[in-house]
Design a protein around this motif. Structure first.
Motif, PDB file in Angstrom:
ATOM      1  N   ILE A  21     -20.136  20.847  -6.308  1.00  0.00           N
ATOM      2  CA  ILE A  21     -18.685  20.744  -6.501  1.00  0.00           C
ATOM      3  C   ILE A  21     -18.651  19.245  -6.796  1.00  0.00           C
ATOM      4  O   ILE A  21     -17.582  18.789  -7.685  1.00  0.00           O
ATOM      5  N   PHE A  22     -19.381  18.194  -6.463  1.00  0.00           N
ATOM      6  CA  PHE A  22     -19.178  16.784  -6.727  1.00  0.00           C
ATOM      7  C   PHE A  22     -19.627  16.536  -7.954  1.00  0.00           C
ATOM      8  O   PHE A  22     -18.543  16.029  -8.801  1.00  0.00           O
ATOM      9  N   ASP A  23     -20.464  17.335  -8.607  1.00  0.00           N
ATOM     10  CA  ASP A  23     -20.895  17.220 -10.118  1.00  0.00           C
ATOM     11  C   ASP A  23     -19.565  17.875 -10.946  1.00  0.00           C
ATOM     12  O   ASP A  23     -19.353  17.090 -12.160  1.00  0.00           O
ATOM     13  N   GLU A  24     -19.041  18.886 -10.514  1.00  0.00           N
ATOM     14  CA  GLU A  24     -17.985  19.507 -11.222  1.00  0.00           C
ATOM     15  C   GLU A  24     -16.809  18.724 -11.301  1.00  0.00           C
ATOM     16  O   GLU A  24     -16.155  18.567 -12.410  1.00  0.00           O
ATOM     17  N   THR A  25     -16.513  18.059  -9.932  1.00  0.00           N
ATOM     18  CA  THR A  25     -15.357  17.195  -9.943  1.00  0.00           C
ATOM     19  C   THR A  25     -15.233  16.083 -10.612  1.00  0.00           C
ATOM     20  O   THR A  25     -14.324  15.583 -11.439  1.00  0.00           O
ATOM     21  N   TYR A  26     -16.348  15.472 -10.798  1.00  0.00           N
ATOM     22  CA  TYR A  26     -16.570  14.095 -11.376  1.00  0.00           C
ATOM     23  C   TYR A  26     -17.355  14.272 -12.761  1.00  0.00           C
ATOM     24  O   TYR A  26     -17.694  13.166 -13.551  1.00  0.00           O
ATOM     25  N   GLY A  27     -17.455  15.452 -13.306  1.00  0.00           N
ATOM     26  CA  GLY A  27     -17.981  15.419 -14.362  1.00  0.00           C
ATOM     27  C   GLY A  27     -19.650  15.182 -14.620  1.00  0.00           C
ATOM     28  O   GLY A  27     -19.793  14.534 -15.776  1.00  0.00           O
ATOM     29  N   VAL A  28     -20.416  15.307 -13.762  1.00  0.00           N
ATOM     30  CA  VAL A  28     -21.595  14.829 -13.877  1.00  0.00           C
ATOM     31  C   VAL A  28     -22.470  15.777 -14.421  1.00  0.00           C
ATOM     32  O   VAL A  28     -22.304  16.942 -14.228  1.00  0.00           O
ATOM     33  N   THR A  29     -23.032  15.022 -15.493  1.00  0.00           N
ATOM     34  CA  THR A  29     -24.099  16.267 -16.356  1.00  0.00           C
ATOM     35  C   THR A  29     -25.468  15.672 -16.574  1.00  0.00           C
ATOM     36  O   THR A  29     -26.153  16.473 -17.393  1.00  0.00           O
ATOM     37  N   ASP A  30     -25.710  14.298 -16.283  1.00  0.00           N
ATOM     38  CA  ASP A  30     -27.061  14.017 -16.356  1.00  0.00           C
ATOM     39  C   ASP A  30     -27.752  13.571 -15.173  1.00  0.00           C
ATOM     40  O   ASP A  30     -27.172  13.907 -13.899  1.00  0.00           O
ATOM     41  N   ASP A  31     -28.886  12.831 -15.128  1.00  0.00           N
ATOM     42  CA  ASP A  31     -29.729  12.542 -13.906  1.00  0.00           C
ATOM     43  C   ASP A  31     -29.080  11.459 -13.231  1.00  0.00           C
ATOM     44  O   ASP A  31     -29.372  11.157 -12.349  1.00  0.00           O
ATOM     45  N   THR A  32     -27.948  10.776 -13.600  1.00  0.00           N
ATOM     46  CA  THR A  32     -27.410   9.663 -12.856  1.00  0.00           C
ATOM     47  C   THR A  32     -26.439  10.383 -11.516  1.00  0.00           C
ATOM     48  O   THR A  32     -26.131   9.592 -10.733  1.00  0.00           O
ATOM     49  N   GLY A  33     -26.605  11.522 -11.605  1.00  0.00           N
ATOM     50  CA  GLY A  33     -25.718  12.268 -10.760  1.00  0.00           C
ATOM     51  C   GLY A  33     -26.276  12.198  -9.161  1.00  0.00           C
ATOM     52  O   GLY A  33     -25.453  12.022  -8.413  1.00  0.00           O
ATOM     53  N   GLU A  34     -27.346  12.287  -9.118  1.00  0.00           N
ATOM     54  CA  GLU A  34     -28.199  12.143  -7.611  1.00  0.00           C
ATOM     55  C   GLU A  34     -27.905  10.799  -7.067  1.00  0.00           C
ATOM     56  O   GLU A  34     -27.481  10.603  -6.035  1.00  0.00           O
ATOM     57  N   ALA A  35     -27.791   9.616  -7.987  1.00  0.00           N
ATOM     58  CA  ALA A  35     -27.499   8.181  -7.302  1.00  0.00           C
ATOM     59  C   ALA A  35     -25.965   8.176  -7.059  1.00  0.00           C
ATOM     60  O   ALA A  35     -25.697   7.738  -6.260  1.00  0.00           O
ATOM     61  N   ALA A  36     -25.293   8.749  -8.074  1.00  0.00           N
ATOM     62  CA  ALA A  36     -23.895   8.678  -7.616  1.00  0.00           C
ATOM     63  C   ALA A  36     -23.474   9.475  -6.628  1.00  0.00           C
ATOM     64  O   ALA A  36     -22.660   9.160  -5.704  1.00  0.00           O
ATOM     65  N   TYR A  37     -24.223  10.685  -6.216  1.00  0.00           N
ATOM     66  CA  TYR A  37     -24.058  11.519  -5.065  1.00  0.00           C
ATOM     67  C   TYR A  37     -24.265  10.914  -3.936  1.00  0.00           C
ATOM     68  O   TYR A  37     -23.603  10.651  -2.844  1.00  0.00           O
ATOM     69  N   ARG A  38     -25.585  10.098  -3.741  1.00  0.00           N
ATOM     70  CA  ARG A  38     -25.999   9.387  -2.731  1.00  0.00           C
ATOM     71  C   ARG A  38     -24.857   8.260  -2.509  1.00  0.00           C
ATOM     72  O   ARG A  38     -24.597   7.991  -1.241  1.00  0.00           O
ATOM     73  N   ASP A  39     -24.407   7.600  -3.441  1.00  0.00           N
ATOM     74  CA  ASP A  39     -23.298   6.467  -3.536  1.00  0.00           C
ATOM     75  C   ASP A  39     -22.210   7.100  -2.755  1.00  0.00           C
ATOM     76  O   ASP A  39     -21.633   6.734  -1.534  1.00  0.00           O
ATOM     77  N   TYR A  40     -21.813   8.067  -2.972  1.00  0.00           N
ATOM     78  CA  TYR A  40     -20.649   9.110  -2.615  1.00  0.00           C
ATOM     79  C   TYR A  40     -20.704   9.175  -0.924  1.00  0.00           C
ATOM     80  O   TYR A  40     -19.851   8.990  -0.271  1.00  0.00           O
ATOM     81  N   LEU A  41     -21.868   9.866  -0.750  1.00  0.00           N
ATOM     82  CA  LEU A  41     -22.250  10.279   0.739  1.00  0.00           C
ATOM     83  C   LEU A  41     -22.332   8.817   1.452  1.00  0.00           C
ATOM     84  O   LEU A  41     -21.763   9.003   2.575  1.00  0.00           O
ATOM     85  N   ALA A  42     -22.824   7.822   0.992  1.00  0.00           N
ATOM     86  CA  ALA A  42     -22.817   6.678   1.790  1.00  0.00           C
ATOM     87  C   ALA A  42     -21.434   5.945   2.098  1.00  0.00           C
ATOM     88  O   ALA A  42     -21.279   5.367   3.213  1.00  0.00           O
ATOM     89  N   ARG A  43     -20.530   6.245   1.136  1.00  0.00           N
ATOM     90  CA  ARG A  43     -19.163   5.601   1.247  1.00  0.00           C
ATOM     91  C   ARG A  43     -18.383   6.551   1.722  1.00  0.00           C
ATOM     92  O   ARG A  43     -17.194   6.114   2.194  1.00  0.00           O
ATOM     93  N   PHE A  44     -18.663   7.957   2.202  1.00  0.00           N
ATOM     94  CA  PHE A  44     -17.575   9.088   2.452  1.00  0.00           C
ATOM     95  C   PHE A  44     -17.115   8.422   3.817  1.00  0.00           C
ATOM     96  O   PHE A  44     -18.089   8.297   4.727  1.00  0.00           O
ATOM     97  N   GLN A  45     -15.672   8.763   4.059  1.00  0.00           N
ATOM     98  CA  GLN A  45     -15.177   8.501   5.370  1.00  0.00           C
ATOM     99  C   GLN A  45     -14.384   9.665   5.644  1.00  0.00           C
ATOM    100  O   GLN A  45     -13.383  10.054   5.288  1.00  0.00           O
TER     101      GLN A  45
END
Length: 105
Positions: A21-45
């Motif tokens: 859902i994260f990938d679909e919501t933010y239009g992630v289509t490449d290998d940078t998605g894993e780092a972006a998702y980890r960052d999202y989880l670390a900042r999630f409130q």
């Protein structure tokens, strides 16, 4: 029935988006998605405050601020709605309106 308004203040915990859902919501289509998702989880409130009308269960408002832990969300709700705070409605064109004075103990 009471002759005064009844409101409920709820602390709501939201779960983070799943990876697909994260990938679909933010239009992630490449290998940078894993780092972006980890960052999202670390900042999630996950915690926020919702105020609901007691008689009809309609949401009056949701906090725009979110919190890392439930204790901080409770503290914010207590500051806004607890008996130890004075509450004023601020108005730009007229004087402030006192909504509640703290209870004397």
């Amino acid at each position: 029935m009471t002759d005064h308004p009844l409101i409920f203040v709820d602390l709501v915990e939201e779960k983070p988006l799943s990876r697909p859902i994260f990938d679909e919501t933010y239009g992630v289509t490449d290998d940078t998605g894993e780092a972006a998702y980890r960052d999202y989880l670390a900042r999630f409130q996950p915690w926020w405050v919702v105020v609901t009308a007691g008689l009809n269960s309609k949401v009056l408002f949701r906090s725009s601020e979110r919190y890392f832990n439930e204790r901080d969300a409770f503290h914010a709700a207590n500051i806004a709605f607890g008996a130890d705070s004075d509450v004023y409605l601020r108005q730009a064109d007229t004087a402030n309106v006192e909504l509640r004075r703290k209870l004397l103990r």
